[in-house]
Write a protein that holds these residues in place. Sequence first.
Motif, mmCIF file in Angstrom:
data_model
loop_
_atom_site.group_PDB
_atom_site.id
_atom_site.type_symbol
_atom_site.label_atom_id
_atom_site.label_comp_id
_atom_site.label_asym_id
_atom_site.label_seq_id
_atom_site.Cartn_x
_atom_site.Cartn_y
_atom_site.Cartn_z
ATOM 1 N N LEU A 67 43.197 15.312 -7.416
ATOM 2 C CA LEU A 67 42.786 16.331 -6.448
ATOM 3 C C LEU A 67 41.547 17.092 -6.904
ATOM 4 O O LEU A 67 41.032 17.919 -6.185
ATOM 5 N N ARG A 93 35.935 18.412 -7.628
ATOM 6 C CA ARG A 93 35.355 19.089 -6.481
ATOM 7 C C ARG A 93 33.847 19.275 -6.632
ATOM 8 O O ARG A 93 33.177 19.525 -5.651
ATOM 9 N N ILE A 146 32.093 17.347 -4.228
ATOM 10 C CA ILE A 146 32.360 17.496 -2.799
ATOM 11 C C ILE A 146 31.354 18.426 -2.145
ATOM 12 O O ILE A 146 31.170 19.553 -2.560
ATOM 13 N N ASP A 149 34.643 20.698 4.432
ATOM 14 C CA ASP A 149 35.968 21.220 4.137
ATOM 15 C C ASP A 149 35.987 22.140 2.934
ATOM 16 O O ASP A 149 36.933 22.883 2.727
ATOM 17 N N GLY A 150 34.955 22.068 2.106
ATOM 18 C CA GLY A 150 34.903 22.968 0.968
ATOM 19 C C GLY A 150 35.858 22.600 -0.129
ATOM 20 O O GLY A 150 36.302 21.448 -0.231
ATOM 21 N N VAL A 151 36.210 23.594 -0.947
ATOM 22 C CA VAL A 151 36.914 23.306 -2.185
ATOM 23 C C VAL A 151 38.426 23.206 -2.037
ATOM 24 O O VAL A 151 39.085 22.677 -2.910
ATOM 25 N N LEU A 152 38.970 23.704 -0.967
ATOM 26 C CA LEU A 152 40.424 23.722 -0.852
ATOM 27 C C LEU A 152 40.917 22.736 0.194
ATOM 28 O O LEU A 152 40.314 22.595 1.247
ATOM 29 N N PRO A 153 42.024 22.060 -0.103
ATOM 30 C CA PRO A 153 42.659 21.243 0.935
ATOM 31 C C PRO A 153 43.119 22.142 2.086
ATOM 32 O O PRO A 153 43.404 23.314 1.881
ATOM 33 N N GLU A 192 45.831 22.570 3.773
ATOM 34 C CA GLU A 192 47.108 23.286 3.747
ATOM 35 C C GLU A 192 47.012 24.543 2.881
ATOM 36 O O GLU A 192 47.613 25.571 3.180
ATOM 37 N N LEU A 193 46.231 24.449 1.794
ATOM 38 C CA LEU A 193 46.098 25.623 0.933
ATOM 39 C C LEU A 193 45.168 26.654 1.559
ATOM 40 O O LEU A 193 45.402 27.854 1.446
ATOM 41 N N LEU A 194 44.144 26.163 2.220
ATOM 42 C CA LEU A 194 43.249 27.080 2.926
ATOM 43 C C LEU A 194 44.044 27.876 3.969
ATOM 44 O O LEU A 194 43.871 29.075 4.131
ATOM 45 N N VAL A 237 45.894 30.649 2.378
ATOM 46 C CA VAL A 237 45.001 31.755 2.021
ATOM 47 C C VAL A 237 44.637 32.578 3.252
ATOM 48 O O VAL A 237 44.709 33.805 3.241
#
Lengths: 453, 186
Positions: A12, A15, A18, A22-26, A28-30, A33
């Motif tokens: 995972l 990053r 990347i 979508d940026g740094v977070l998947p 579901e975690l975004l 937050v």
Amino acid sequence: MSSADPSAVSALGGRSGITAVDGVLPMELLTEVLLLLPAKEVCRVRAVCPSWRSLTYDPLFVAAYAARHPGPLLAVCRGSTSIDVLDLSGDVVKRLRPNIKGYASRVLYACFEFFLIEGDDHGISVLDPVSGSVSTLPVGITEDLASSCLWYPSWFAFGKVASTGEYKLVRIVDQDLMCGGYGNDPLCEVLTFSEGFRHWGKNDDPAAYRDRIEQWRKVESAPAYLDLNCTDGVIVKGTAYFLLAQCQFEEPYIEDYNIEPGCIPSFNLETEQWSVALRGPASRIVEESNGILNYRDLVDRLMLGELKDFLVTVHCNNQTSTADLWFLMDFENCVWSRQHIIQIEIIPAILVTPSTLARLSNKPADDPDLDATAAITDGVLPGDIRHKVLLHLSAKELCCLHLVCRSRRSLTSDPTFAKAHSSRHPLSPASAPTRTRSTSPMYPATSRGYPYR
Amino acid sequence: MEVDKGKGEAEETRKVAEADRDTVTLKSSDGKLFEVSKEAAARLSTVLAGMIAGGSIDDNGTDLKQIGSEALENVVDYCNKHANSIPSAALISSSISFNTAPFKEPEEWERKFVDRLSHDALFDLVEAANFLGMERLLDVTCHKISEMMKGKSPDQIREVFNIKNDYTKEELEEIRQELAWAFYDD
């Protein structure tokens, strides 16, 4: 050393490479937050990128957000053309600009399905907070009387009749003040809303619902003059309670009315009868102060509220800088008990229920079946609009309340308390910070009878 | 036959020994080993609790291929600190009395724990917490990340979260109009 082997970056991770939108977070975690952000911040991050925007408009996100942020919201008339929905930090989470005839002057009642708004022409409108559409209620006796009068005091109460499931809007108006008469009891009229009125104005054909709204009916007059500052009735278990004009705490002002000093008049929504049997806690308060307080000290210092199905008298105690909550424990015997003493840093000069503000509770009226979740799932509204608004309508975290009242952290964590507290210590210029004790010139101690004439 | 029996016995002995140990060994994606209290691991991570209960803990280091060593070190650190600093009973009772309260504010030590992390370490940790089913750590890290968004302009958020702005000028203007109040700071 720990990054000696760059090829061992976790599945995972990596990053740094990347650069996708979508940026740094998947996702579901975004989501997790964003769910923690106050509503205003959620609105702001919609400008970050389209994927964040669609995420925060997603019905699942909205539902989760509403569940996570059960705190109360306030509906406030701002200026004369817009109605703001605020969370407890004072942030706007939704701004409505309803097309109301004349100006919106006061929010009488607010829930997720509708707001009741009083216009400056005294007419009452039903505002749909989702679409902003407005329907006007029938004209009653008050409007007729008021047509020749610029200003008049009126009191409202809106609640459910348990036995029938109907809702009733009660309006009381001081006709002496309006028409220059003397000795007339305050006029009281009632409008009944039958089942289905919640959908009023949200349907293709509002007329279909209009038919279900009756006309105003004149009912038994209020037994005495009501308090001008504490504007509206508080509903507890199908009965609306009002504060008397507080100059009437002591004899002899109430001689003419055959009621006891400190009485709390109540109007039963089902029988539509007034009662003056309930005595307020004023005498207890004076008694327990050991001679420090007398009745005159209580003028403008008391308010009514509802907390956990109890009628509560809030005493704003200048001597101790506290708000004391007196719960009505036993109606028959008028037993009041001081259950909470809340230290407040700023004692408002005048306790008013600001006439432009109403609490937007997650539970419309007192119907436990119609909570915020029901509003999401009941399919009354077109999906996309519904989600949009419900997201805006969700409140900031309850922890905001800790800022309101640090010393009662645990108490304020209770959402029921939060609701009551916010409606009593609203963010309002009317509660200007001053410690001067208020002896309102509008209550001359020597005048007999109603002092406003 | 003989050999097989011996092997079985050895296996049995090893399992008993493992059950007796009060720590478990976790292995990061880059092969580093970390010891963590078994009690804390089971209490704080639903995934580790399941592995411990199911006997799939490897004495020589349970492979957690999805988690890098830095994140795993933080996870283990959190577990050990959590075991030491907070009686679990107090934690549970306070969350029950107001179970409608959606989110419990981070404790002082939890705040400090996440504050010292770099952005990358924080993002790694939130993923590790998610993978291991560590609800509280996930809450605390998500809360920290949400703090990083508060009061920030869309541009600042794009920078922190490495997001490309693919709105058109017109689209952005439209959003700013629609949600005007959200952009005026008091």
